[in-house]
Scaffold this motif. Structure first.
Motif, PDB file in Angstrom:
ATOM      1  N   PHE A 658      -9.777 -27.210  48.760  1.00 42.78           N
ATOM      2  CA  PHE A 658      -9.324 -27.186  50.145  1.00 42.78           C
ATOM      3  C   PHE A 658      -8.105 -28.077  50.247  1.00 42.78           C
ATOM      4  N   ASN A 659      -7.002 -27.509  50.765  1.00 46.86           N
ATOM      5  CA  ASN A 659      -5.757 -28.251  50.904  1.00 46.86           C
ATOM      6  C   ASN A 659      -5.356 -28.899  49.586  1.00 46.86           C
ATOM      7  N   ASP A 660      -5.498 -30.210  49.442  1.00 46.19           N
ATOM      8  CA  ASP A 660      -4.957 -30.904  48.278  1.00 46.19           C
ATOM      9  C   ASP A 660      -6.024 -31.413  47.317  1.00 46.19           C
ATOM     10  N   THR A 661      -7.223 -30.859  47.357  1.00 43.97           N
ATOM     11  CA  THR A 661      -8.303 -31.371  46.532  1.00 43.97           C
ATOM     12  C   THR A 661      -9.069 -30.223  45.888  1.00 43.97           C
ATOM     13  N   GLY A 662      -9.473 -30.406  44.625  1.00 45.77           N
ATOM     14  CA  GLY A 662     -10.300 -29.426  43.925  1.00 45.77           C
ATOM     15  C   GLY A 662     -11.570 -30.066  43.410  1.00 45.77           C
ATOM     16  N   TYR A 663     -12.616 -29.247  43.235  1.00 45.64           N
ATOM     17  CA  TYR A 663     -13.908 -29.743  42.778  1.00 45.64           C
ATOM     18  C   TYR A 663     -14.496 -28.770  41.756  1.00 45.64           C
ATOM     19  N   VAL A 664     -15.178 -29.320  40.735  1.00 43.86           N
ATOM     20  CA  VAL A 664     -16.009 -28.534  39.824  1.00 43.86           C
ATOM     21  C   VAL A 664     -17.461 -28.783  40.207  1.00 43.86           C
ATOM     22  N   HIS A 665     -18.274 -27.715  40.252  1.00 44.90           N
ATOM     23  CA  HIS A 665     -19.670 -27.825  40.644  1.00 44.90           C
ATOM     24  C   HIS A 665     -20.578 -27.252  39.558  1.00 44.90           C
ATOM     25  N   ALA A 666     -21.690 -27.919  39.315  1.00 46.32           N
ATOM     26  CA  ALA A 666     -22.760 -27.396  38.467  1.00 46.32           C
ATOM     27  C   ALA A 666     -24.008 -27.286  39.338  1.00 46.32           C
TER      28      ALA A 666
END
Length: 752
Positions: A658-666
């Motif tokens: 979202f906007n300027d941030t990324g996430y990896v999820h398990a």
């Protein structure tokens, strides 16, 4: 972002007379650095990307825009103080504003009260008046280009955002700008003037008031459709303020208010104690945003560029970038706690890729068997208890990730390489397909029969699949590079419509499946129409087609004779399953009650199909019945699952942003229980798993490794100076080094 991060290998020490001391962010036009002027003044220096610098049309336009931008003066702009359009890499310098981007503030703390909205709007309107006064049109006003300071907002990036016009970025017909903030006249190809910036201002106010924007979210084509044809959703705005924003968002630019009119209307604010004006007090910002800004501005700026950490002579390294720079492997211990907001604000901006089409996951699966991936290299990582929801036993041993370069080739390419049958297939910048030997990098063949450039889909049954701008799908023999068959767009284009583009192409079992968009006659009030279709690859005959009135998603997958995809209909947004042979609907699963929250990622594993949507929800659905097994929405400010999902060893891996941030999820595959989440400095792409560990990369050029179930211990290494577009195959990684070359490297992950 406008808060600094440390310099990295390959960053310049100086740009013109400015000493570079940190990173501020990056975007489609260039990278932004924090710098010190010769007199010690903090300055933001934007250096143009190399590929743009090579374009003479860009240089000429950049010089003209910078000359005009230097005439802009006003209390709510960040003035241009210096520039060199003729440098090897053109650059410009502006006054540094240590502020919080509007997008970050809204995503972190939510919607704004009327007092703050009026202050924001009047400040932006005054900034636009100063810009328009010298005959400059911003044309890319968006949340990341608005910085929040104690005494009002600042508009940045005027004078460079429009310089991409008349260059190779727009010669293909692409629209430069951000969906939801582009005015309708720009989307339909008409000229854009100051009223276009007023439209963007209205969209910004709606975003700050609602948190989602006036025209929703999701893929660009859906947002753009709503901008052109639908009324804005102004829920959260009331009274006079709602009326002002509605006028800013008028379809007809002649009906929008002028900037001076907006300054007057939005400045009509009276505090409870009778104080007039929006900036007469320091409390114009919402209190939580003001607190974050105070903490951020209290942090000292770096005085000198930190020295790069020396490379460990015992570790293999990979050479990237223009200069031969050895990138040391990072040695990391236990994972850090989630950073404070002030610390997160110092991270560079995530550059969302806006490509309409991506490689079909059913054709090229990046998850590989544990026996094939890094034999022995991932030993020591815990595999947990074996249950899908188990947390495993986190190892205390730190890991060391390294990539040793095997070869590199002068091979400009677009998109992610595809690795299959001992070859690396790339979509070249010349519009052709190229196959290189995976071991040596030698060119095996070139296929240049695609009219209007190539869009590489993947490899299926020994055939490389791609399509061109005319809608013709080509299958090329992987071994010889000869065309096996081709299928045109004509058979699936209904009478009275004209083929526009493919949203997704998948090939399986000798059948070509397409999600396509079609143009309607000019006098038709609708924006376009859509259909999912199946064609026989051998004959080009249309097997079946299903028109969809409102829209199709980019996600499409075929598994065991079933075609899975996403669509919008009048009653909401759906995830569907069709019989792949007949097109008959097997089931339909509603993911949202409103149009716009479409499916963006699909992966099938066993009797469950997993689908991520553009509202940030991951759905697990019974593949036979279409019934809900579970759904999960990560507790992060994300609104969209990116296309790559990997299901392995009872774990679903994916990424959001979202906007300027990324996430990896398990996430546990059987229950939806969250196992871990990792925040990154760019859009994450999961690549492969093996022996209890997972690899993924981001568009900031970094490759990461984590334990599959716990996310520990962390390890990372640099691949590129920019988006590596990496593809992993066993213990090999193929990537763009940021230097115009395709690199091949061997991955190792060892205990330290």
């Amino acid at each position: 972002m406008q808060a600094f991060t440390p310099l990295e290998a390959g960053d310049p020490e100086r740009v013109g007379p400015y000493r570079i001391v940190g990173r501020l962010g990056a975007g489609g036009m260039g990278r932004v650095y924090l710098a010190r002027s010769p007199g010690g003044r903090a300055t933001a220096v934007k250096v143009v990307h190399e590929e743009l610098a090579e374009d003479p049309a860009f240089r000429a336009r950049f010089g003209r825009e910078v000359a005009a931008a230097r005439r802009v003066t006003g209390p709510f702009t960040a003035p241009v103080v210096d520039a060199d359009p003729d440098a090897d890499l053109p650059w410009l310098a502006t006054a540094h504003v240590p502020g919080v981007p509007l997008g970050t503030a809204v995503a972190t703390h939510g919607v704004w009260p009327e007092r703050s909205l009026r202050a924001l709007g009047s400040g932006l309107a005054e900034a636009l008046e100063a810009i328009h006064r010298v005959d400059v049109v911003h044309r890319d006003l968006k949340p990341s280009n608005v910085l929040l300071a104690p005494d009002g907002p600042r508009v940045i990036d005027f004078g460079i955002s429009v310089a991409a016009d008349d260059t190779k970025l727009t010669t293909t017909g692409a629209v430069v700008g951000s969906p939801g903030y582009l005015p309708p006249e720009q989307l339909v190809g008409r000229s854009v003037g100051p009223a276009g910036d007023v439209f963007a201002l209205g969209a910004l106010l709606a975003y700050a008031a609602t948190g989602t924007g006036a025209f929703g979210g999701g893929p660009a084509h859906g947002v753009n459709y709503r901008v052109v044809h639908e009324d804005p959703d102004l829920t959260g705005l009331h009274g006079e303020l709602a009326e002002v924003v509605a006028r800013c968002l008028a379809k007809d630019p002649l009906r929008r208010p002028g900037t001076l009119e907006l300054v007057e209307e939005l400045g009509r604010w009276e505090e409870a104690d009778g104080t007039h004006g929006t900036f007469t007090r320091a409390t114009w910002l919402p209190a939580p945003v003001a607190a974050d800004l105070t903490a951020l501005r209290a942090a000292p700026l770096p005085e000198e560029a930190p020295a790069a950490a020396p490379a460990d002579p015992d570790l293999p390294t990979v050479t990237v970038g223009v200069a031969p720079t050895a990138v040391a492997t990072a040695r990391l211990g236990a994972p850090p706690q989630r950073a404070s907001l002030a610390a997160r604000l110092r991270r560079p901006a995530l550059r969302r890729r806006t490509a309409v089409l991506a490689a079909a996951g059913t054709l090229v699966t990046l998850a590989v068997a544990a026996a094939l991936l890094l034999p022995g290299a991932f030993s020591g990582s815990s595999g947990g208890s074996g249950g899908a929801g188990g947390t495993g036993s986190p190892t205390a041993t730190a890991k060391q990730l390294a990539v040793q370069e095997l070869w590199s080739r002068e091979q400009g390419f677009n998109g992610r390489p595809v690795v299959a049958g001992g070859k690396v297939v790339v979509e070249g910048g010349d519009g052709a397909l190229h196959a290189l030997d995976a071991d040596s990098g030698d060119t095996e063949w070139t296929y240049d029969e695609l009219g209007g450039g190539a869009d590489l889909v993947g490899v299926s049954d020994g055939l490389v699949v791609a399509y061109d701008s005319s809608g013709t799908v080509h299958a090329v023999d992987l071994d010889s590079g000869k065309r096996a068959w081709s299928v045109g767009a004509g058979p699936h284009t209904a009478p009275g419509t004209e083929f526009n583009l493919y949203l997704r192409v998948v090939v399986a079992g000798g059948t070509v499946y397409v999600n396509a968009m079609y143009d309607l006659p000019e006098d038709d009030e609708r924006y376009g129409t859509y259909a999912v279709s199946a064609l026989d690859a051998a004959t080009g005959r249309l097997n079946w087609t299903r028109p969809v009135e409102y829209g199709l998603s980019h996600a499409l997958a075929v598994e065991d004779g079933v075609l899975y995809g996403g669509m919008w209909e009048k009653g909401g947004t759906y995830f569907y399953a069709l019989d792949a042979d007949s097109g008959d609907q097997l089931w339909r699963y509603r993911t949202g009650e409103e149009i716009g929250g479409e499916v963006t990622a699909i992966e099938v594993s066993g009797d469950t199909v997993y689908a991520g949507d553009s509202r940030g929800v991951l759905h697990a659905v019974d593949a036979r019945e279409g019934t809900r097994r579970w759904s999960h929405q990560p507790d992060v400010p994300s609104v969209e699952w990116f296309p790559s999902l990997v299901v392995t060893d009872g774990v679903v891996l994916g990424s959001t942003g979202f906007n300027d941030t990324g996430y990896v999820h398990a996430v546990a595959a059987d229950s939806g229980k969250p196992l871990w989440t990792e925040q990154l400095l760019g859009e994450p792409v999961p690549h492969a798993t093996g022996d209890g560990s997972v690899l993924y990369s981001s568009d900031t050029g970094t490759l990461y490794a984590r334990d599959l179930r716990t996310g520990r211990p962390p390890a990372q290494t640099r691949l590129s100076t920019g988006d590596p577009a990496a593809a992993v195959d066993g213990d090999r990684v193929y990537f763009d080094g940021g230097d115009g070359r395709l690199h091949a490297g061997r991955i190792s992950l060892t205990s330290t």
